[in-house]
Design a protein around this motif. Structure first.
Motif, PDB file in Angstrom:
ATOM      1  N   GLY A 160     -16.259   3.644  23.505  1.00 38.15           N
ATOM      2  CA  GLY A 160     -17.542   3.719  22.889  1.00 38.15           C
ATOM      3  C   GLY A 160     -17.856   2.453  21.971  1.00 38.15           C
ATOM      4  O   GLY A 160     -18.916   2.209  21.393  1.00 38.15           O
ATOM      5  N   ASP A 161     -16.932   1.415  21.896  1.00 37.77           N
ATOM      6  CA  ASP A 161     -17.199   0.423  21.243  1.00 37.77           C
ATOM      7  C   ASP A 161     -18.225  -0.556  21.983  1.00 37.77           C
ATOM      8  O   ASP A 161     -18.382  -0.662  23.267  1.00 37.77           O
ATOM      9  CB  ASP A 161     -15.942  -0.729  21.074  1.00 37.77           C
ATOM     10  CG  ASP A 161     -14.992   0.219  20.286  1.00 37.77           C
ATOM     11  OD1 ASP A 161     -15.156   1.081  19.468  1.00 37.77           O
ATOM     12  OD2 ASP A 161     -13.589  -0.434  20.152  1.00 37.77           O
ATOM     13  N   SER A 162     -18.690  -1.422  21.259  1.00 34.24           N
ATOM     14  CA  SER A 162     -19.988  -2.394  21.837  1.00 34.24           C
ATOM     15  C   SER A 162     -20.087  -3.732  20.937  1.00 34.24           C
ATOM     16  O   SER A 162     -19.895  -3.633  19.923  1.00 34.24           O
ATOM     17  CB  SER A 162     -21.006  -1.805  22.195  1.00 34.24           C
ATOM     18  OG  SER A 162     -21.716  -1.347  20.969  1.00 34.24           O
ATOM     19  N   VAL A 163     -20.569  -4.867  21.851  1.00 36.27           N
ATOM     20  CA  VAL A 163     -21.157  -6.061  20.857  1.00 36.27           C
ATOM     21  C   VAL A 163     -22.249  -6.069  21.436  1.00 36.27           C
ATOM     22  O   VAL A 163     -22.508  -6.259  22.609  1.00 36.27           O
ATOM     23  CB  VAL A 163     -20.217  -6.986  21.147  1.00 36.27           C
ATOM     24  CG1 VAL A 163     -20.516  -8.272  20.508  1.00 36.27           C
ATOM     25  CG2 VAL A 163     -18.879  -6.581  20.729  1.00 36.27           C
ATOM     26  N   MET A 164     -23.268  -6.336  20.602  1.00 32.31           N
ATOM     27  CA  MET A 164     -24.777  -6.467  20.855  1.00 32.31           C
ATOM     28  C   MET A 164     -25.408  -7.726  20.015  1.00 32.31           C
ATOM     29  O   MET A 164     -24.942  -7.732  18.594  1.00 32.31           O
ATOM     30  CB  MET A 164     -25.503  -5.356  20.922  1.00 32.31           C
ATOM     31  CG  MET A 164     -25.138  -3.883  21.787  1.00 32.31           C
ATOM     32  SD  MET A 164     -25.603  -4.186  23.415  1.00 32.31           S
ATOM     33  CE  MET A 164     -27.533  -4.241  23.338  1.00 32.31           C
ATOM     34  N   ALA A 165     -26.419  -8.357  20.597  1.00 28.43           N
ATOM     35  CA  ALA A 165     -27.101  -9.184  19.811  1.00 28.43           C
ATOM     36  C   ALA A 165     -28.679  -8.710  19.920  1.00 28.43           C
ATOM     37  O   ALA A 165     -29.306  -8.391  21.170  1.00 28.43           O
ATOM     38  CB  ALA A 165     -27.099 -10.610  20.499  1.00 28.43           C
ATOM     39  N   LEU A 166     -29.358  -8.188  19.041  1.00 28.18           N
ATOM     40  CA  LEU A 166     -30.577  -7.766  19.008  1.00 28.18           C
ATOM     41  C   LEU A 166     -31.765  -8.490  18.366  1.00 28.18           C
ATOM     42  O   LEU A 166     -31.319  -9.283  17.331  1.00 28.18           O
ATOM     43  CB  LEU A 166     -30.538  -6.153  18.367  1.00 28.18           C
ATOM     44  CG  LEU A 166     -29.581  -5.287  18.599  1.00 28.18           C
ATOM     45  CD1 LEU A 166     -29.463  -4.122  17.571  1.00 28.18           C
ATOM     46  CD2 LEU A 166     -29.718  -4.773  19.956  1.00 28.18           C
ATOM     47  N   TYR A 179     -21.594  -1.996  12.718  1.00 29.85           N
ATOM     48  CA  TYR A 179     -21.696  -3.017  11.800  1.00 29.85           C
ATOM     49  C   TYR A 179     -22.760  -3.688  12.070  1.00 29.85           C
ATOM     50  O   TYR A 179     -23.053  -4.015  13.487  1.00 29.85           O
ATOM     51  CB  TYR A 179     -20.453  -4.011  11.780  1.00 29.85           C
ATOM     52  CG  TYR A 179     -19.038  -3.135  11.276  1.00 29.85           C
ATOM     53  CD1 TYR A 179     -18.906  -3.312  10.085  1.00 29.85           C
ATOM     54  CD2 TYR A 179     -18.413  -2.394  12.289  1.00 29.85           C
ATOM     55  CE1 TYR A 179     -17.565  -2.837   9.867  1.00 29.85           C
ATOM     56  CE2 TYR A 179     -17.210  -1.792  12.135  1.00 29.85           C
ATOM     57  CZ  TYR A 179     -16.813  -1.951  10.680  1.00 29.85           C
ATOM     58  OH  TYR A 179     -15.558  -1.318  10.150  1.00 29.85           O
ATOM     59  N   GLN A 180     -23.714  -4.547  11.219  1.00 28.86           N
ATOM     60  CA  GLN A 180     -24.811  -5.359  11.504  1.00 28.86           C
ATOM     61  C   GLN A 180     -24.806  -6.423  10.527  1.00 28.86           C
ATOM     62  O   GLN A 180     -24.432  -6.022   9.372  1.00 28.86           O
ATOM     63  CB  GLN A 180     -26.087  -4.301  11.452  1.00 28.86           C
ATOM     64  CG  GLN A 180     -26.311  -3.483  12.721  1.00 28.86           C
ATOM     65  CD  GLN A 180     -27.834  -3.016  12.586  1.00 28.86           C
ATOM     66  OE1 GLN A 180     -28.339  -2.579  11.719  1.00 28.86           O
ATOM     67  NE2 GLN A 180     -28.284  -2.510  13.769  1.00 28.86           N
ATOM     68  N   LYS A 181     -24.843  -7.522  11.303  1.00 22.86           N
ATOM     69  CA  LYS A 181     -25.106  -8.677  10.417  1.00 22.86           C
ATOM     70  C   LYS A 181     -26.417  -9.005  10.497  1.00 22.86           C
ATOM     71  O   LYS A 181     -27.150  -9.482  11.271  1.00 22.86           O
ATOM     72  CB  LYS A 181     -24.254  -9.805  11.070  1.00 22.86           C
ATOM     73  CG  LYS A 181     -24.308 -11.108  10.336  1.00 22.86           C
ATOM     74  CD  LYS A 181     -23.577 -12.160  10.975  1.00 22.86           C
ATOM     75  CE  LYS A 181     -23.495 -13.608  10.176  1.00 22.86           C
ATOM     76  NZ  LYS A 181     -22.501 -14.555  10.802  1.00 22.86           N
ATOM     77  N   GLN A 235     -24.683  -6.770  16.117  1.00 18.82           N
ATOM     78  CA  GLN A 235     -24.398  -5.687  16.024  1.00 18.82           C
ATOM     79  C   GLN A 235     -23.087  -5.419  16.616  1.00 18.82           C
ATOM     80  O   GLN A 235     -22.813  -5.832  17.796  1.00 18.82           O
ATOM     81  CB  GLN A 235     -25.165  -4.668  16.489  1.00 18.82           C
ATOM     82  CG  GLN A 235     -24.936  -3.166  16.440  1.00 18.82           C
ATOM     83  CD  GLN A 235     -26.009  -2.218  17.131  1.00 18.82           C
ATOM     84  OE1 GLN A 235     -27.025  -2.062  16.323  1.00 18.82           O
ATOM     85  NE2 GLN A 235     -25.886  -1.652  18.196  1.00 18.82           N
ATOM     86  N   ARG A 236     -22.047  -4.763  16.073  1.00 13.94           N
ATOM     87  CA  ARG A 236     -20.764  -4.047  16.684  1.00 13.94           C
ATOM     88  C   ARG A 236     -20.740  -2.684  16.345  1.00 13.94           C
ATOM     89  O   ARG A 236     -21.019  -2.086  15.324  1.00 13.94           O
ATOM     90  CB  ARG A 236     -19.724  -5.052  16.210  1.00 13.94           C
ATOM     91  CG  ARG A 236     -19.851  -6.254  16.359  1.00 13.94           C
ATOM     92  CD  ARG A 236     -18.665  -7.017  15.433  1.00 13.94           C
ATOM     93  NE  ARG A 236     -18.877  -8.803  15.540  1.00 13.94           N
ATOM     94  CZ  ARG A 236     -18.110  -9.403  14.689  1.00 13.94           C
ATOM     95  NH1 ARG A 236     -16.963  -8.957  14.222  1.00 13.94           N
ATOM     96  NH2 ARG A 236     -18.351 -10.851  14.830  1.00 13.94           N
ATOM     97  N   VAL A 237     -20.292  -1.832  17.373  1.00 15.48           N
ATOM     98  CA  VAL A 237     -19.707  -0.540  17.057  1.00 15.48           C
ATOM     99  C   VAL A 237     -18.320  -0.469  17.295  1.00 15.48           C
ATOM    100  O   VAL A 237     -17.811  -0.626  18.571  1.00 15.48           O
ATOM    101  CB  VAL A 237     -20.369   0.545  17.969  1.00 15.48           C
ATOM    102  CG1 VAL A 237     -20.052   1.916  17.802  1.00 15.48           C
ATOM    103  CG2 VAL A 237     -22.158   0.383  17.724  1.00 15.48           C
TER     104      VAL A 237
END
Length: 236
Positions: free
Chosen positions: A42-48, A65-67, A57-59
């Motif tokens: 369920g972990d993820s790394v995203m650029a929104l 977590y959101q920067k 964003q990271r889960v």
């Protein structure tokens, strides 16, 4: 159809592209993202990108977590965090979970035998897929107790490749207003319920890609879980 998520998760990881379109009376917003997700953990790394601003964003272990963009940092720290588990206990997965690709993909596990319709075929990223329109039984979702807000079923489109893996998923979520949240129609003096519509389209590509989702250093993070729970109580 119910096995689609399991077959996809067997690939362990995937690159994802995400588009979330949110609309309410008089307002709309579109968020685009791309990154990678661990479909098992369920972990993820995203650029929104939201309203022209970039959010990292990271889960990690069910913590979001959101920067935030420059100038929007909380407590002088670049990152915020929200414990998704605690939020789900209080108010269920709502439109915020749509930006969590693993949570979104898992909705396929709640597909029922009702209203499964083959819509045709489509090519997605060079891959031939079959498009199905299905109804998800909301009672089977983690937030099934919110049926009064979203209705008994959730419409979803799923595009499967020849191996039965999801290549695209579209979820159309309509949230009714919480009690006491009303607006007046321009043509009627009586109040009418406000509705929030969320369409989420997620594409899955490059199965087996590497995913590096690490929590930011604790000293750079402001915990917003308490504030989020407080806002949830006010809204609900």
């Amino acid at each position: 159809m119910r096995s689609a998520y399991d077959r996809t998760a067997e690939e362990d990881t995937s690159k994802v592209r995400l588009r979330v379109q949110t609309s309410a009376p008089g307002a709309s917003e579109t968020a685009d993202g791309q990154g990678a997700v661990d479909l098992d953990a369920g972990d993820s790394v995203m650029a929104l990108t939201v309203q022209g601003q970039r959010i990292e964003q990271r889960v990690v272990d069910q913590v979001l977590y959101q920067k935030m963009p420059q100038g929007q940092a909380q407590g002088g720290k670049p990152w915020i965090k929200i414990d998704l588990g605690k939020v789900a206990v209080q108010q269920g997965a709502d439109e915020r979970s749509m930006s969590d690709p693993a949570q979104s993909a898992a909705y396929a596990k709640a597909i029922t035998d009702k209203d499964v319709t083959k819509k045709g075929t489509a090519t997605i990223d060079g891959v031939e897929t079959t498009h199905y329109r299905v109804s998800v039984d909301v009672a089977e979702l983690p937030d099934g107790d919110r049926r009064q807000q979203v209705g008994p079923t959730l419409p979803m489109g799923v595009w499967l490749d020849e191996e039965g893996r999801m290549r695209r998923q579209q979820i159309d979520l309509t949230l009714k207003s919480a009690p006491g949240s009303m607006e007046r129609s321009s043509t009627d003096a009586s109040p009418s319920p406000q509705r929030l519509r969320v369409r989420t389209v997620t594409d899955f590509t490059d199965f087996g890609t590497e995913v590096e989702a690490d929590a930011p250093p604790a000293g750079q993070v402001t915990d917003m879980t308490g504030k989020t729970l407080e806002q949830g109580k006010k809204q609900g």
